[in-house]
Design a protein around this motif. Structure first.
Motif, PDB file in Angstrom:
ATOM      1  N   ILE A 176      -4.853  -0.384  -2.005  1.00 50.49           N
ATOM      2  CA  ILE A 176      -3.703   0.428  -1.617  1.00 50.49           C
ATOM      3  C   ILE A 176      -3.840   1.807  -2.260  1.00 50.49           C
ATOM      4  O   ILE A 176      -3.946   1.914  -3.479  1.00 50.49           O
ATOM      5  CB  ILE A 176      -2.390  -0.258  -2.061  1.00 50.49           C
ATOM      6  CG1 ILE A 176      -2.262  -1.632  -1.394  1.00 50.49           C
ATOM      7  CG2 ILE A 176      -1.186   0.628  -1.739  1.00 50.49           C
ATOM      8  CD1 ILE A 176      -1.128  -2.479  -1.943  1.00 50.49           C
ATOM      9  N   LYS A 177      -3.876   2.827  -1.433  1.00 55.40           N
ATOM     10  CA  LYS A 177      -4.059   4.178  -1.951  1.00 55.40           C
ATOM     11  C   LYS A 177      -2.765   4.680  -2.604  1.00 55.40           C
ATOM     12  O   LYS A 177      -1.676   4.175  -2.335  1.00 55.40           O
ATOM     13  CB  LYS A 177      -4.464   5.133  -0.818  1.00 55.40           C
ATOM     14  CG  LYS A 177      -5.920   4.945  -0.418  1.00 55.40           C
ATOM     15  CD  LYS A 177      -6.431   6.136   0.387  1.00 55.40           C
ATOM     16  CE  LYS A 177      -5.976   6.067   1.829  1.00 55.40           C
ATOM     17  NZ  LYS A 177      -6.660   7.037   2.692  1.00 55.40           N
ATOM     18  N   ALA A 178      -2.913   5.695  -3.468  1.00 58.40           N
ATOM     19  CA  ALA A 178      -1.779   6.203  -4.238  1.00 58.40           C
ATOM     20  C   ALA A 178      -0.620   6.636  -3.329  1.00 58.40           C
ATOM     21  O   ALA A 178       0.542   6.345  -3.618  1.00 58.40           O
ATOM     22  CB  ALA A 178      -2.228   7.349  -5.127  1.00 58.40           C
ATOM     23  N   ASP A 179      -0.946   7.304  -2.213  1.00 54.07           N
ATOM     24  CA  ASP A 179       0.132   7.792  -1.348  1.00 54.07           C
ATOM     25  C   ASP A 179       0.886   6.630  -0.687  1.00 54.07           C
ATOM     26  O   ASP A 179       2.095   6.718  -0.453  1.00 54.07           O
ATOM     27  CB  ASP A 179      -0.411   8.769  -0.291  1.00 54.07           C
ATOM     28  CG  ASP A 179      -1.527   8.169   0.543  1.00 54.07           C
ATOM     29  OD1 ASP A 179      -2.201   7.245   0.042  1.00 54.07           O
ATOM     30  OD2 ASP A 179      -1.722   8.607   1.693  1.00 54.07           O
ATOM     31  N   VAL A 180       0.167   5.540  -0.415  1.00 58.18           N
ATOM     32  CA  VAL A 180       0.830   4.359   0.153  1.00 58.18           C
ATOM     33  C   VAL A 180       1.639   3.649  -0.934  1.00 58.18           C
ATOM     34  O   VAL A 180       2.773   3.224  -0.722  1.00 58.18           O
ATOM     35  CB  VAL A 180      -0.201   3.391   0.786  1.00 58.18           C
ATOM     36  CG1 VAL A 180       0.478   2.144   1.343  1.00 58.18           C
ATOM     37  CG2 VAL A 180      -0.981   4.105   1.886  1.00 58.18           C
ATOM     38  N   ALA A 181       1.048   3.572  -2.135  1.00 58.93           N
ATOM     39  CA  ALA A 181       1.713   2.889  -3.252  1.00 58.93           C
ATOM     40  C   ALA A 181       3.077   3.502  -3.544  1.00 58.93           C
ATOM     41  O   ALA A 181       4.007   2.806  -3.966  1.00 58.93           O
ATOM     42  CB  ALA A 181       0.828   2.942  -4.497  1.00 58.93           C
ATOM     43  N   SER A 182       3.205   4.806  -3.301  1.00 59.76           N
ATOM     44  CA  SER A 182       4.464   5.459  -3.654  1.00 59.76           C
ATOM     45  C   SER A 182       5.562   5.235  -2.616  1.00 59.76           C
ATOM     46  O   SER A 182       6.716   5.493  -2.885  1.00 59.76           O
ATOM     47  CB  SER A 182       4.230   6.961  -3.851  1.00 59.76           C
ATOM     48  OG  SER A 182       3.782   7.528  -2.641  1.00 59.76           O
ATOM     49  N   VAL A 183       5.199   4.732  -1.423  1.00 60.90           N
ATOM     50  CA  VAL A 183       6.243   4.560  -0.404  1.00 60.90           C
ATOM     51  C   VAL A 183       6.558   3.099  -0.064  1.00 60.90           C
ATOM     52  O   VAL A 183       7.598   2.807   0.527  1.00 60.90           O
ATOM     53  CB  VAL A 183       5.888   5.298   0.915  1.00 60.90           C
ATOM     54  CG1 VAL A 183       5.837   6.792   0.677  1.00 60.90           C
ATOM     55  CG2 VAL A 183       4.592   4.797   1.515  1.00 60.90           C
ATOM     56  N   ILE A 184       5.680   2.160  -0.425  1.00 65.18           N
ATOM     57  CA  ILE A 184       5.946   0.779  -0.028  1.00 65.18           C
ATOM     58  C   ILE A 184       7.132   0.202  -0.800  1.00 65.18           C
ATOM     59  O   ILE A 184       7.447   0.635  -1.898  1.00 65.18           O
ATOM     60  CB  ILE A 184       4.698  -0.129  -0.217  1.00 65.18           C
ATOM     61  CG1 ILE A 184       4.200  -0.077  -1.659  1.00 65.18           C
ATOM     62  CG2 ILE A 184       3.605   0.235   0.758  1.00 65.18           C
ATOM     63  CD1 ILE A 184       3.064  -1.048  -1.935  1.00 65.18           C
TER      64      ILE A 184
END
Lengths: 258, 327
Positions: free
Chosen positions: B276-284
């Motif tokens: 999971i990339k950082a940008d995805v990690a911040s929105v899930i």
């Protein structure tokens, strides 16, 4: 391999990739998500810079090679023995013919249950799968030895051991080598499958599992591509070795320079 | 995984010597007594590469394991049920498991102990999703439809069934089909199924890339705040390693507290051990990371399972947990 042949091969690959790219970008519905070859290749280019991926490749290749070596060490002597002693071969044959068609991947769950050291489990299933092609080829190679050559040596007073080392083994060697090459492909399949099914600290299969849980189909496909490249490289290496070592065999049997 | 210190020889021309070390690698060295009287100082801990076990990596980076004299070697497993043979035969010391799998295994006679809580459902962490133009507007519309779950007869099917019950249906009214999370979106869009039960990061991905909409949050009603996953060991391991077990519990407890108080800690860790990339990690959407292993909370899982026939007999959760030392 001639240049023209190489060029045609490259054209085939390029055509396949372009076709894949077009189908995925324009052919299939927008409601289906699948990374295009260009996206997969892009990720594949950067993967060797990822320490996790490199560690995975190291582990997989190590297990693969160790498994192949152990399988060769088991299968070649056994094959020579069975080939040299036809009565023994007839006794063991039914058992071999029963075990051989069992899909090796199916023994992975059993291996997970029985073998507690992870590397040992993985190498064991690789060995199991890789033994068969080498064993069968060795037995055939031994049976294919020119009887006239054996008889000539015997009539000159050579003992069975001398016949084995001077005629049978050299004559069977090209078959053994082909068996090893076929086994190398099978062994890679098992090396990655065992990781996919059992997990582990690292490995190409483990990397694919991680990518899958993170919804990164592009990384999964790129890692799979690398596994294919590794298989191709080792096959080419073994094929070249085969040609160099056994040029006389190709001349004798008239095997084409394929 | 970047912190995995297991450096391996990358050698194509493997020698027989390497063959011997590769085959004979046992863990004798790890059993020598540690500084704190630990029975075992190096432990192999199996987990899935998903957000749930983030506490393991927080404890690892913050040095909580080190403070306890523990060296943790994380390994990727393929599922909680699949990890049971691995903790039984000792190839793993500790593994994550989802509670539904655990209780099913316990009923089948597996000797397992739960030693720490890990992950609990929060709103919108496990949703039923459908394509945006799907005729299915309510859970009741699922009658006669095909629903994808990641594992049959496990938490997904149970969660969907509790929602069906609210809508006046039963599990018999829908067809459950097993499919890995990454394949669900394409499977629904290609007509193999009508809806899917899905979690993060796939909820976000299906929403943003395929335009899927949420039909229902399954972690509501009976399943509200449902405990999802925890850490398990075998009975035998628990009996042999009480101090190591307690050390692990203390370290994980601290990490769980950090995870639940600061989402940034989780977001930092996710890209290091998941894909999971950082940008995805911040929105899930993330669940809850409980610090305490509570028999009361877990009992709810066993009770719901019993109600829906996932268990034939009642399980007293107290008998299968090892409570952490009081601090």
């Amino acid at each position: 391999m001639s240049k023209a042949r190489l060029l045609r091969g490259a054209l085939g690959v390029a055509g396949f990739l372009i076709l894949g790219e077009l189908v995925i970008r324009f052919g299939i519905s927008e409601d289906l998500l699948f990374p295009a070859p260009s996206a997969i290749l892009y990720e594949a280019v950067f993967q060797p810079a990822d320490p996790d991926f490199l560690a995975g490749v190291g582990t997989t290749v190590t297990n693969w090679m160790v498994g192949l070596l152990v399988a060769t060490a088991i299968a070649v002597p056994l094959g020579v023995l069975l080939g040299a002693l036809p009565p023994v071969e007839r006794v063991v044959r039914p058992l071999l013919e029963f075990l051989r068609p069992i899909p090796s991947v199916a023994i992975i769950p059993l291996a997970i249950l029985l073998i507690s050291v992870d590397e040992m489990m993985k190498i064991s299933v690789i060995v199991y799968a890789a033994v068969w092609p080498i064993l069968i080829n060795t037995v055939y190679g031994m049976q294919d030895v020119d009887p006239l050559a054996k008889e000539s040596l015997r009539s000159f007073g050579f003992g069975p051991l001398a016949v084995l080392t001077r005629v049978s083994l050299p004559s069977a060697a090209p078959f053994v080598m082909t068996g090893v090459r076929i086994a190398a492909g099978t062994a890679l399949v098992l090396a990655v499958s065992a990781e996919l099914m059992a997990g582990g600290a690292d490995g190409i299969g483990v990397y694919v599992n991680v990518a899958s849980s993170g919804n990164r189909v592009d990384l999964m496909m790129a890692a799979t591509l690398w596994a294919g490249v590794l298989g191709l490289l080792v096959n080419m290496l073994l094929l070249t070795g085969e040609r160099r070592l056994f040029r006389w065999h190709q001349v004798r049997t008239g095997a084409s320079e394929s | 995984m970047t912190r995995k210190l297991r450096c391996r020889a990358i050698a194509i021309g493997v020698t027989v010597a390497l063959a011997l070390t590769g085959c004979g690698a046992s863990d004798d060295t790890a059993t020598s007594a540690g500084a704190n009287g630990l029975e075992k100082t190096t432990i192999k801990v199996g987990h899935l590469p998903i957000p749930d076990p983030v506490g393991l990596y927080i404890a690892q980076t913050k040095g909580f394991f080190k403070e306890e004299g523990l060296t943790v070697e994380p390994e990727i497993i393929t599922g909680g049920a699949a990890a049971i043979p691995q903790i039984e035969n000792g190839s793993l010391d500790i593994a994550m498991t989802n509670y539904v799998s655990t209780f099913v295994a316990v009923e089948q006679g597996k000797k397992i102990k739960l030693i720490a809580d890990m992950y609990q459902a929060a709103p919108n962490t496990f949703n039923i999703m459908v394509p945006k133009d799907s005729p299915i507007k309510t859970v009741a519309d699922l009658k006669g439809k095909t629903v994808l779950v990641n594992n049959l007869n496990n938490i997904g099917q149970l969660a969907v069934t509790t929602q069906l019950k609210v809508a006046g249906l039963t599990a018999e009214d829908v067809k459950f089909v097993e499919k890995p999370f990454p394949d669900m979106g394409n499977a629904v869009n290609s007509g193999q199924a009508d809806a899917c039960w899905i979690t993060e990061p796939f909820i976000t991905a299906n929403q943003s890339q395929l335009g899927f909409r949420k039909l229902a949050d399954t972690m509501t009603g009976q399943m509200a705040d449902f405990p999802i996953a925890g850490w398990m060991v075998s009975d035998e391991w628990a009996a042999k390693h009480p101090k190591t077990l307690a050390a692990f519990q203390r370290a994980i407890q601290k990490a769980q507290a950090l995870a639940s108080s600061d989402r940034k800690e989780i977001e930092t860790q996710l890209p290091t051990y998941t894909a999971i990339k950082a940008d995805v990690a911040s929105v899930i959407t993330l669940g809850v990371y409980p610090s305490e292993l509570s028999a009361n909370r877990l009992q709810k899982v066993a009770d719901v399972m019993l109600e829906y026939g996932y268990l034939k007999n009642a399980i007293d959760v107290n008998s299968i947990i090892v409570t952490p030392p009081s601090q």
